[in-house]
Scaffold this motif. Sequence first.
Motif, PDB file in Angstrom:
ATOM      1  N   ARG A  37      55.919  27.268   3.477  1.00  0.00           N
ATOM      2  CA  ARG A  37      54.479  27.098   3.559  1.00  0.00           C
ATOM      3  C   ARG A  37      53.920  27.711   4.837  1.00  0.00           C
ATOM      4  N   ARG A  38      54.686  27.667   5.918  1.00  0.00           N
ATOM      5  CA  ARG A  38      54.219  28.268   7.165  1.00  0.00           C
ATOM      6  C   ARG A  38      54.383  29.783   7.156  1.00  0.00           C
ATOM      7  N   MET A  39      55.424  30.269   6.517  1.00  0.00           N
ATOM      8  CA  MET A  39      55.585  31.718   6.398  1.00  0.00           C
ATOM      9  C   MET A  39      54.478  32.310   5.542  1.00  0.00           C
ATOM     10  N   VAL A  40      54.130  31.635   4.438  1.00  0.00           N
ATOM     11  CA  VAL A  40      53.018  32.090   3.603  1.00  0.00           C
ATOM     12  C   VAL A  40      51.716  32.010   4.389  1.00  0.00           C
ATOM     13  N   GLY A  41      51.547  30.953   5.197  1.00  0.00           N
ATOM     14  CA  GLY A  41      50.347  30.831   6.014  1.00  0.00           C
ATOM     15  C   GLY A  41      50.187  31.985   6.985  1.00  0.00           C
ATOM     16  N   LEU A  42      51.293  32.426   7.591  1.00  0.00           N
ATOM     17  CA  LEU A  42      51.232  33.575   8.490  1.00  0.00           C
ATOM     18  C   LEU A  42      50.872  34.850   7.733  1.00  0.00           C
ATOM     19  N   MET A  43      51.430  35.015   6.534  1.00  0.00           N
ATOM     20  CA  MET A  43      51.121  36.203   5.737  1.00  0.00           C
ATOM     21  C   MET A  43      49.655  36.214   5.315  1.00  0.00           C
ATOM     22  N   VAL A  44      49.156  35.069   4.844  1.00  0.00           N
ATOM     23  CA  VAL A  44      47.759  34.977   4.416  1.00  0.00           C
ATOM     24  C   VAL A  44      46.824  35.140   5.612  1.00  0.00           C
ATOM     25  N   GLY A  45      47.177  34.533   6.752  1.00  0.00           N
ATOM     26  CA  GLY A  45      46.345  34.672   7.945  1.00  0.00           C
ATOM     27  C   GLY A  45      46.237  36.108   8.402  1.00  0.00           C
ATOM     28  N   TYR A  46      47.334  36.858   8.313  1.00  0.00           N
ATOM     29  CA  TYR A  46      47.290  38.277   8.676  1.00  0.00           C
ATOM     30  C   TYR A  46      46.448  39.072   7.667  1.00  0.00           C
ATOM     31  N   ALA A  47      46.577  38.720   6.372  1.00  0.00           N
ATOM     32  CA  ALA A  47      45.781  39.403   5.345  1.00  0.00           C
ATOM     33  C   ALA A  47      44.293  39.092   5.476  1.00  0.00           C
ATOM     34  N   LYS A  48      43.947  37.925   6.042  1.00  0.00           N
ATOM     35  CA  LYS A  48      42.558  37.547   6.244  1.00  0.00           C
ATOM     36  C   LYS A  48      42.065  37.941   7.642  1.00  0.00           C
ATOM     37  N   GLU A  49      42.876  38.742   8.351  1.00  0.00           N
ATOM     38  CA  GLU A  49      42.533  39.274   9.680  1.00  0.00           C
ATOM     39  C   GLU A  49      42.338  38.171  10.707  1.00  0.00           C
ATOM     40  N   GLU A  50      43.078  37.078  10.561  1.00  0.00           N
ATOM     41  CA  GLU A  50      43.044  35.997  11.543  1.00  0.00           C
ATOM     42  C   GLU A  50      44.068  36.224  12.646  1.00  0.00           C
ATOM     43  N   TYR A  51      45.126  37.001  12.355  1.00  0.00           N
ATOM     44  CA  TYR A  51      46.163  37.302  13.329  1.00  0.00           C
ATOM     45  C   TYR A  51      46.356  38.810  13.409  1.00  0.00           C
ATOM     46  N   LEU A  75      47.385  29.590  16.745  1.00  0.00           N
ATOM     47  CA  LEU A  75      47.871  29.185  15.434  1.00  0.00           C
ATOM     48  C   LEU A  75      47.066  28.020  14.860  1.00  0.00           C
ATOM     49  N   HIS A  76      46.660  27.102  15.701  1.00  0.00           N
ATOM     50  CA  HIS A  76      46.038  25.856  15.234  1.00  0.00           C
ATOM     51  C   HIS A  76      44.531  25.814  15.457  1.00  0.00           C
ATOM     52  N   ARG A  77      43.915  26.960  15.709  1.00  0.00           N
ATOM     53  CA  ARG A  77      42.473  26.952  15.932  1.00  0.00           C
ATOM     54  C   ARG A  77      41.733  26.669  14.621  1.00  0.00           C
ATOM     55  N   PRO A  78      40.491  26.202  14.674  1.00  0.00           N
ATOM     56  CA  PRO A  78      39.721  25.885  13.455  1.00  0.00           C
ATOM     57  C   PRO A  78      39.581  27.102  12.545  1.00  0.00           C
ATOM     58  N   TYR A  79      39.635  26.863  11.259  1.00  0.00           N
ATOM     59  CA  TYR A  79      39.467  27.868  10.202  1.00  0.00           C
ATOM     60  C   TYR A  79      40.607  28.892  10.164  1.00  0.00           C
ATOM     61  N   ALA A  80      41.677  28.664  10.932  1.00  0.00           N
ATOM     62  CA  ALA A  80      42.831  29.560  10.875  1.00  0.00           C
ATOM     63  C   ALA A  80      43.815  29.060   9.824  1.00  0.00           C
ATOM     64  N   THR A  81      44.552  29.977   9.233  1.00  0.00           N
ATOM     65  CA  THR A  81      45.543  29.634   8.216  1.00  0.00           C
ATOM     66  C   THR A  81      46.920  29.653   8.851  1.00  0.00           C
ATOM     67  N   PHE A  82      47.620  28.510   8.825  1.00  0.00           N
ATOM     68  CA  PHE A  82      48.971  28.469   9.372  1.00  0.00           C
ATOM     69  C   PHE A  82      49.933  27.863   8.356  1.00  0.00           C
ATOM     70  N   SER A  83      49.723  26.626   7.974  1.00  0.00           N
ATOM     71  CA  SER A  83      50.567  25.988   6.961  1.00  0.00           C
ATOM     72  C   SER A  83      49.761  25.851   5.671  1.00  0.00           C
ATOM     73  N   MET A  84      50.243  26.468   4.599  1.00  0.00           N
ATOM     74  CA  MET A  84      49.510  26.469   3.332  1.00  0.00           C
ATOM     75  C   MET A  84      49.693  25.134   2.598  1.00  0.00           C
ATOM     76  N   PRO A  85      48.732  24.778   1.731  1.00  0.00           N
ATOM     77  CA  PRO A  85      48.833  23.530   0.954  1.00  0.00           C
ATOM     78  C   PRO A  85      50.050  23.545   0.035  1.00  0.00           C
ATOM     79  N   PRO A  86      50.586  22.359  -0.318  1.00  0.00           N
ATOM     80  CA  PRO A  86      51.836  22.307  -1.092  1.00  0.00           C
ATOM     81  C   PRO A  86      51.679  22.634  -2.574  1.00  0.00           C
ATOM     82  N   GLN A  87      50.459  22.481  -3.152  1.00  0.00           N
ATOM     83  CA  GLN A  87      50.344  22.581  -4.610  1.00  0.00           C
ATOM     84  C   GLN A  87      50.619  23.982  -5.156  1.00  0.00           C
TER      85      GLN A  87
END
Length: 401
Positions: free
Chosen positions: A255-269, A291-303
């Motif tokens: 979930r955290r690896m996906v969060g990093l990938m999505v955050g990079y794709a959303k230009e957050e990192y 990593l933990h700033r507001p509106y940033a993606t780090f750990s994705m939801p489990p569903q």
Amino acid sequence: MIKPLARQFFMRVSYDGSKYSGVRWNPLKKTVESTIDKFFETYVGKQRCSLRATSRTDKGVHAASNILHLRIKDPTRAINIDHLAYLLNHYLWKEEEDIRILELIETPFFRHPVELIKQREYVYRFAIFKEILVPVSKNTTVNTVRTQALPKQGLGNIFHEKSCVTLSPPFSVDKLLESAELLSGTTNIYNCTTSDGHREMERKKMGNKSYVRDIQVEVVRGHPMLLDLQPQLADKLEFWEIHFKSQSYINKQIRRMVGLMVGYAKEEYSLEFLKKVLSGQSLSHDDILTLHRPYATFSMPPQGLFLKNVELDNEMMEEASLRNPYIDLLANLSHLNFILHKNRTTCSSKPVTLKDLTQKTQAQLSEKINLNDLTLKNKGKDAKDFSLVKTDLGVVKVSIY
């Protein structure tokens, strides 16, 4: 032929994780293990079997094919695998549980379940809105659009709220593919877990080298499950899947690896920051705030996460049908361990020793366990060893200290 006093099975199961607090047994919560365990407690007996998941999933994470390890301790119980799977599925259906048994496979009794697992494959599913679906005024900020005009990230959409995560624009698929190449291969996952994950690694005394894992990451196009019922959504959403293959994982790693990938794709990192996180070095205070700033993606939801498959080592699985002197010896040792356990006193939980058995006759031992397939020869009252026979390897001597 000598048979072991315990039989082991792999139970392949699928379940909807949104209804359970994970898969591992928890006395305070409803889990997949505890739900299935109620069946065996009623029909087999709590003390005659044990159940344990070989692959852990958190609350909300689904499984298309997970494996639970079942150990039947009663040597006299005849087991029809197909009949047992049918009864268990009927019980789960009657109790309205979202769990199904796909198959039951007998495993070699002398193999630890972890040895038989070759690799595990997970899939993370998400959908991207192609465009903003509601009119937005010029003065509306991006954050306001994300929280008001569009569905909140992670809540899903009209028919995927339990099995897919929706993401709002901006989103770059090219950057998603670029991050997948960066994560794939030999990767240090030190910064991709939680404090619980680090404590677990310390408890196992694995060391820092164990954070370096070989992981295969692949991004493929997905599809909606109910496209025929709602074809209009196909023009407004893009479905994607991220596939992970590795031998083992640690807490919240995917979930955290996906969060990093999505955050990079959303230009957050930035790409440099992503490389720093994946380098395995400890992060600075500013990096942690990033990593933990507001509106940033780090750990994705489990569903959106599914355990797709647990691949077994076929060569080791075939050992269940093999017979050779080494396996016969292990079966004899299994008998001996069972005898030591059965002859312990009721007032003490401490198992008896081989020396304790010298004070008992074979008739006394036979009262508690059938010794037809095993012969224990007591060589005198002050004997210093027992002889285990009935093996092609010859007489095996077990010394007493």
